[in-house]
Write a protein that holds these residues in place. Structure first.
Motif, PDB file in Angstrom:
ATOM      1  N   PRO A 107       0.814  -1.215   0.000  1.00  0.00           N
ATOM      2  CA  PRO A 107       0.000   0.000   0.000  1.00  0.00           C
ATOM      3  C   PRO A 107       0.849   1.268   0.000  1.00  0.00           C
ATOM      4  N   ALA A 108       0.202   2.382  -0.279  1.00  0.00           N
ATOM      5  CA  ALA A 108       0.890   3.673  -0.295  1.00  0.00           C
ATOM      6  C   ALA A 108       1.417   4.052   1.081  1.00  0.00           C
ATOM      7  N   SER A 109       0.863   3.446   2.118  1.00  0.00           N
ATOM      8  CA  SER A 109       1.270   3.778   3.480  1.00  0.00           C
ATOM      9  C   SER A 109       2.563   3.097   3.902  1.00  0.00           C
ATOM     10  N   VAL A 110       3.174   2.288   3.009  1.00  0.00           N
ATOM     11  CA  VAL A 110       4.398   1.557   3.357  1.00  0.00           C
ATOM     12  C   VAL A 110       5.545   1.993   2.451  1.00  0.00           C
ATOM     13  N   GLN A 111       6.652   2.405   3.064  1.00  0.00           N
ATOM     14  CA  GLN A 111       7.906   2.624   2.356  1.00  0.00           C
ATOM     15  C   GLN A 111       8.900   1.554   2.788  1.00  0.00           C
ATOM     16  N   ILE A 112       9.737   1.104   1.872  1.00  0.00           N
ATOM     17  CA  ILE A 112      10.720   0.062   2.167  1.00  0.00           C
ATOM     18  C   ILE A 112      12.119   0.655   2.107  1.00  0.00           C
ATOM     19  N   LEU A 113      12.890   0.424   3.161  1.00  0.00           N
ATOM     20  CA  LEU A 113      14.281   0.863   3.226  1.00  0.00           C
ATOM     21  C   LEU A 113      15.158  -0.382   3.152  1.00  0.00           C
ATOM     22  N   LEU A 114      15.828  -0.549   2.020  1.00  0.00           N
ATOM     23  CA  LEU A 114      16.574  -1.775   1.749  1.00  0.00           C
ATOM     24  C   LEU A 114      17.861  -1.870   2.568  1.00  0.00           C
ATOM     25  N   ALA A 115      18.231  -3.099   2.889  1.00  0.00           N
ATOM     26  CA  ALA A 115      19.507  -3.350   3.547  1.00  0.00           C
ATOM     27  C   ALA A 115      20.582  -3.763   2.549  1.00  0.00           C
ATOM     28  N   SER A 116      20.190  -4.130   1.334  1.00  0.00           N
ATOM     29  CA  SER A 116      21.155  -4.542   0.309  1.00  0.00           C
ATOM     30  C   SER A 116      22.003  -3.363  -0.139  1.00  0.00           C
ATOM     31  N   ALA A 117      23.214  -3.666  -0.592  1.00  0.00           N
ATOM     32  CA  ALA A 117      24.100  -2.609  -1.086  1.00  0.00           C
ATOM     33  C   ALA A 117      23.544  -2.011  -2.373  1.00  0.00           C
ATOM     34  N   LYS A 118      23.619  -0.709  -2.496  1.00  0.00           N
ATOM     35  CA  LYS A 118      23.113  -0.001  -3.676  1.00  0.00           C
ATOM     36  C   LYS A 118      24.039  -0.258  -4.858  1.00  0.00           C
ATOM     37  N   PRO A 119      23.523  -0.751  -5.997  1.00  0.00           N
ATOM     38  CA  PRO A 119      24.392  -1.084  -7.131  1.00  0.00           C
ATOM     39  C   PRO A 119      25.303   0.050  -7.569  1.00  0.00           C
ATOM     40  N   ALA A 254       7.274   3.806  -1.776  1.00  0.00           N
ATOM     41  CA  ALA A 254       8.646   3.918  -2.284  1.00  0.00           C
ATOM     42  C   ALA A 254       9.513   2.766  -1.785  1.00  0.00           C
ATOM     43  N   ILE A 255      10.463   2.368  -2.627  1.00  0.00           N
ATOM     44  CA  ILE A 255      11.511   1.415  -2.250  1.00  0.00           C
ATOM     45  C   ILE A 255      12.827   2.164  -2.366  1.00  0.00           C
ATOM     46  N   ARG A 256      13.569   2.262  -1.265  1.00  0.00           N
ATOM     47  CA  ARG A 256      14.733   3.138  -1.217  1.00  0.00           C
ATOM     48  C   ARG A 256      15.940   2.421  -0.622  1.00  0.00           C
ATOM     49  N   TYR A 257      17.105   2.930  -0.973  1.00  0.00           N
ATOM     50  CA  TYR A 257      18.336   2.524  -0.303  1.00  0.00           C
ATOM     51  C   TYR A 257      18.644   3.567   0.775  1.00  0.00           C
ATOM     52  N   PRO A 258      19.317   3.172   1.840  1.00  0.00           N
ATOM     53  CA  PRO A 258      19.687   4.154   2.869  1.00  0.00           C
ATOM     54  C   PRO A 258      20.582   5.245   2.280  1.00  0.00           C
ATOM     55  N   ASP A 259      20.310   6.492   2.634  1.00  0.00           N
ATOM     56  CA  ASP A 259      21.171   7.591   2.195  1.00  0.00           C
ATOM     57  C   ASP A 259      22.502   7.559   2.934  1.00  0.00           C
ATOM     58  N   ARG A 260      22.488   7.050   4.159  1.00  0.00           N
ATOM     59  CA  ARG A 260      23.700   6.997   4.978  1.00  0.00           C
ATOM     60  C   ARG A 260      24.340   5.617   4.839  1.00  0.00           C
ATOM     61  N   PHE A 261      25.661   5.578   4.770  1.00  0.00           N
ATOM     62  CA  PHE A 261      26.348   4.303   4.570  1.00  0.00           C
ATOM     63  C   PHE A 261      27.777   4.399   5.071  1.00  0.00           C
ATOM     64  N   SER A 262      28.441   3.261   5.116  1.00  0.00           N
ATOM     65  CA  SER A 262      29.843   3.166   5.498  1.00  0.00           C
ATOM     66  C   SER A 262      30.573   2.313   4.473  1.00  0.00           C
ATOM     67  N   VAL A 263      31.886   2.319   4.546  1.00  0.00           N
ATOM     68  CA  VAL A 263      32.726   1.468   3.702  1.00  0.00           C
ATOM     69  C   VAL A 263      33.573   0.597   4.623  1.00  0.00           C
ATOM     70  N   LEU A 264      33.685  -0.662   4.279  1.00  0.00           N
ATOM     71  CA  LEU A 264      34.516  -1.585   5.052  1.00  0.00           C
ATOM     72  C   LEU A 264      35.416  -2.346   4.093  1.00  0.00           C
ATOM     73  N   SER A 265      36.716  -2.360   4.397  1.00  0.00           N
ATOM     74  CA  SER A 265      37.690  -3.021   3.517  1.00  0.00           C
ATOM     75  C   SER A 265      38.559  -3.975   4.311  1.00  0.00           C
ATOM     76  N   ASN A 266      39.173  -4.918   3.595  1.00  0.00           N
ATOM     77  CA  ASN A 266      40.094  -5.878   4.177  1.00  0.00           C
ATOM     78  C   ASN A 266      41.511  -5.472   3.763  1.00  0.00           C
ATOM     79  N   GLN A 267      42.254  -4.907   4.700  1.00  0.00           N
ATOM     80  CA  GLN A 267      43.580  -4.389   4.388  1.00  0.00           C
ATOM     81  C   GLN A 267      44.536  -5.500   3.950  1.00  0.00           C
ATOM     82  N   GLN A 268      44.421  -6.651   4.564  1.00  0.00           N
ATOM     83  CA  GLN A 268      45.321  -7.774   4.233  1.00  0.00           C
ATOM     84  C   GLN A 268      45.091  -8.242   2.798  1.00  0.00           C
ATOM     85  N   VAL A 269      43.842  -8.311   2.380  1.00  0.00           N
ATOM     86  CA  VAL A 269      43.533  -8.711   1.011  1.00  0.00           C
ATOM     87  C   VAL A 269      44.086  -7.688   0.026  1.00  0.00           C
TER      88      VAL A 269
END
Length: 294
Positions: A107-119, A254-269
């Motif tokens: 319904p119009a009363s529901v917005q979805i905030l995805l947890a998947s990474a934004k392409p 609406a189906i949306r990705y979070p506007d706020r995000f972080s980056v995580l890397s593997n230094q050893q790799v």
């Protein structure tokens, strides 16, 4: 429903939610570490007398709530079965799970905030890690073929080529993986648990790195397992994104990705691949700047 209630709900779609949401209820399937972290992050950003947490096994959310926030797939399914029109932000829904909702009316009363990474965000990250990147590799199971259109659109937007191949069965993974790696410079994992899982992880990592190819993981847990880097939204990022939504005009269904995000890397790799050690804070800043420039 009383006329006054209908008027208030109509106004809710026109005004920022923080103007009227005086009773916010979060519905979660169960208490977990993620639930606790998200609740703590969100409650710290809201007045304490407006925020209440309910589990699905306990008393349902009251009709008097001005806003519902659901956490995860199960809670979203519960909300869609309710005969209510209370505005709802459904958080921590994955693209994989989103496909399972195709038979349910949203319904119009529901917005979805995805947890998947934004392409597009993942592709920007790959471009920052690998200068002069030309072709991105993508693999998908048949169940998740539908996701490839999002990646194709993002690749076009970012000016890179996309070499994508489906995997008809698990026994075909090594062959298809080798083909994709030979035709691309980086492999980006999408939200596809049938393919990117613990059982396949060793094959994915060893084959990629044996060919000196980078794997951008589909989520943060893949970094410790051996993928190079990823963007993701922490509980704090997700809470901040919800607050941002509360300060905007409602976007029906609406189906949306979070506007706020972080980056995580593997230094050893990174070192093993001969790459400069990634600066996650700087990568996040540059990705954010490129998103804002659009």
């Amino acid at each position: 429903m009383p006329l006054l209630r209908l008027i208030m709900l109509a106004l809710a779609y026109l005004l920022p939610l923080c103007v009227w949401a005086d009773s916010i209820v979060m519905v979660a399937p169960r208490e977990t570490a993620l639930t606790r972290n998200f609740v703590e992050a969100l409650s710290s950003r809201l007045p304490t007398d407006t925020f209440e947490v309910r589990l699905l096994s306990s008393t349902p959310a009251p009709d008097s709530a001005s806003l519902l926030i659901t956490l995860g797939q199960e809670a979203l399914h519960w909300r869609l079965r309710q005969p209510i029109v209370t505005p709802t932000i459904a958080t921590y829904v994955t693209l994989d799970g989103l496909q399972q909702l195709h038979d349910e009316v949203r319904p119009a009363s529901v917005q979805i905030l995805l947890a998947s990474a934004k392409p597009e965000r993942q592709i920007i990250l790959a471009q920052l890690l690998i200068p002069r990147l030309d072709t991105i590799g993508l693999m998908f199971s048949e169940q998740q073929r539908w996701q490839t259109r999002f990646w194709q659109a993002a690749a076009i937007q970012r000016g890179v080529n996309l070499y994508s191949r489906g995997i008809p069965g698990q026994d075909q993974l090594p062959r298809v993986l080798t083909n994709v790696l030979n035709q691309s410079e980086v492999l980006i994992g999408l939200d596809d648990p049938a393919l990117y899982n613990a059982e396949n992880l060793k094959t994915l990592l060893l084959t990629s790195y044996a060919r000196n190819r980078v794997l951008i993981g589909p989520s943060a847990p893949f970094i410790a397992a051996g993928s190079l880097s990823t963007t993701y939204s922490s509980p704090e990022n997700m809470a901040d994104s919800v607050i941002d939504m509360l300060q905007e005009t409602w976007r029906p269904a609406a189906i949306r990705y979070p506007d706020r995000f972080s980056v995580l890397s593997n230094q050893q790799v990174a070192r093993s691949l001969g790459l400069p050690p990634p600066d996650d804070a700087e990568l996040m800043r540059r990705i954010h700047a490129q998103e804002q420039s659009r």
